[in-house]
Design an enzyme around this catalytic site. Structure first.
Site, PDB file in Angstrom:
ATOM      1  CG  ASN A 209      47.424  31.338  22.378  1.00  9.62           C
ATOM      2  OD1 ASN A 209      47.924  30.647  21.501  1.00  9.62           O
ATOM      3  ND2 ASN A 209      47.492  32.669  22.356  1.00  9.62           N
ATOM      4  CE  LYS A 288      52.222  42.937  42.784  1.00  8.39           C
ATOM      5  NZ  LYS A 288      50.850  42.735  43.259  1.00  8.39           N
TER       6      LYS A 288
END
Length: 396
Positions: A209, A288
């Site tokens: 952030n 993945k």
């Protein structure tokens, strides 16, 4: 804090005298009344006119001149000072003030002053390490004077070691600490979190952030000045460490939780000002691909709710203060968090409000508690930090 505060700065004949110009200028801009006294040697390095321009006050150089008004007479100025600083403090002037010698305007005024005093030594490393100088510094401390440690580095003479004048922000920070005489947090242990956390997506990318840590660092500085023993758990920020504060550096939300939650019982006050990244990847795109999965998106899980965990395990007498950064419905959402997370106080601010978002030097805070709501005006983050601590921990 600067309102009606008078700082007298004695400048002696060291090459580092030029650095003090920035200290005088910064304090003057913040509203402090700054008076400069220069020794004859100091005037060889910086002209009195420079300090007069930066301070807005006539610079004092001569013990016997009749050119000054009674208000800057050495006794009157000594009584007026809220803090007396000597920077740079040479070995010669340290020896004098340690033994009460008053043979010029600076040492005479210094001896007459009964306010908090700060010595900022600067000299060649051999002179600094000389046992006589070290004994004189200890004598100054024995009489209640504060001594700011010299910096280590290359010196004008070419040597490398201790004896460099600290940089102006550090001197200014030490002056503000010495000026604060209300030590209502003395004997208290305070933990503060600050800055952002980072959650790795893969070896290159991460979720974070926009937090800069400025509010948390200001709180750490203010708590230290009020006498607390402070631990600051900080994410990665571009800020210098707060002098006199134990700083624990972390990266992820898990790191922060590990640095905070197991140690909850050690602290009287816990202030969570960090902006924690709420999610961490369960499986990265890289993982993945390695498995032959064509879907390279990643799945996230929520990180540990540190504030809620602390609220559920709060010990008797412990004060828990959280922060709520919102973009809409600020009061309503903060009230919900106050109850849900079992906080004593939550400091709310609206990130859409000018001067109150990430990366600013100011903040506008509304403090919510079971007793109601307290609105702090827009102010510097340090001033806001002082107001938060006084309201939540002193009842002011």
């Amino acid at each position: 804090m600067s309102e009606n505060k008078c700082v007298v700065i004695g400048v002696t004949g060291g090459i580092a005298a030029y650095k003090v110009c920035n200290v005088v200028s910064s304090l003057h801009k913040q509203g402090y009344e700054v008076h400069v006294i220069m020794t004859e040697g100091a005037q060889k390095f910086v002209t009195p006119l420079t300090f007069q321009t930066l301070s807005g006050q006539k610079v004092i150089t001569d013990m016997f001149t009749v050119d000054y008004t009674p208000e800057v007479h050495h006794v009157s100025l000594a009584h007026k000072a809220d803090c007396f600083v000597i920077a740079p403090a040479t070995a010669d002037v340290i020896a004098k003030v340690a033994h009460g010698i008053a043979d010029d305007m600076l040492t005479t005024t210094f001896l007459a002053a009964d306010c908090p005093k700060l010595i900022v030594p600067a000299m060649n490393m051999a002179m600094m390490n000389n046992p006589i100088t070290q004994d004189n510094l200890k004598t100054c401390q024995k009489y209640g004077m504060h001594v700011l440690s010299s910096a280590v580095g290359y010196q004008a003479c070419g040597d490398y070691g201790s004896g460099r004048l600290p940089e102006p922000p550090e001197i200014e920070d030490a002056i503000k600490e010495v000026l604060e005489t209300d030590h209502f947090l003395k004997g208290k242990k305070v933990l503060i979190t600050a800055g952002p956390t980072r959650e790795a997506i893969d070896p290159v990318r991460y979720i974070t952030n926009h937090s800069t840590g400025k509010m948390g660092y200001a709180l750490a500085e203010a708590a230290r000045n009020y006498g607390a023993k402070v631990t600051l758990v900080s994410g990665k920020v571009g800020l210098p460490e707060v002098r006199g504060v134990n700083t624990v550096h972390i990266t992820s939300a898990a790191d922060m939780a590990e640095a905070v939650i197991p140690h909850q019982d050690e602290y009287d006050v816990m202030i969570l000002a960090a902006a924690v990244a709420d999610y961490t990847p369960v499986e990265t795109a890289e993982e993945k691909i390695h498995k032959g999965d064509g879907d390279t998106s990643f799945v996230c899980r929520r990180t540990t709710d540190i504030l809620k965990t602390l609220g559920e395990n709060k010990k008797d007498g412990q004060v828990l203060i959280g922060f709520s950064m919102e973009t809409e419905n600020m009061i309503e959402r903060t009230r919900t968090k106050l109850t849900k997370k079992n906080c004593d106080y939550i400091c709310a601010n609206n990130l859409k409000e000018e001067g109150a978002g990430f990366g600013t030097d100011t903040n506008h805070i509304v403090i919510l508690s079971e007793d109601g709501m307290h609105d702090l005006p827009l102010a510097s983050k340090y001033t806001t930090a002082c107001s938060i601590l006084k309201y939540c921990l002193k009842g002011e």
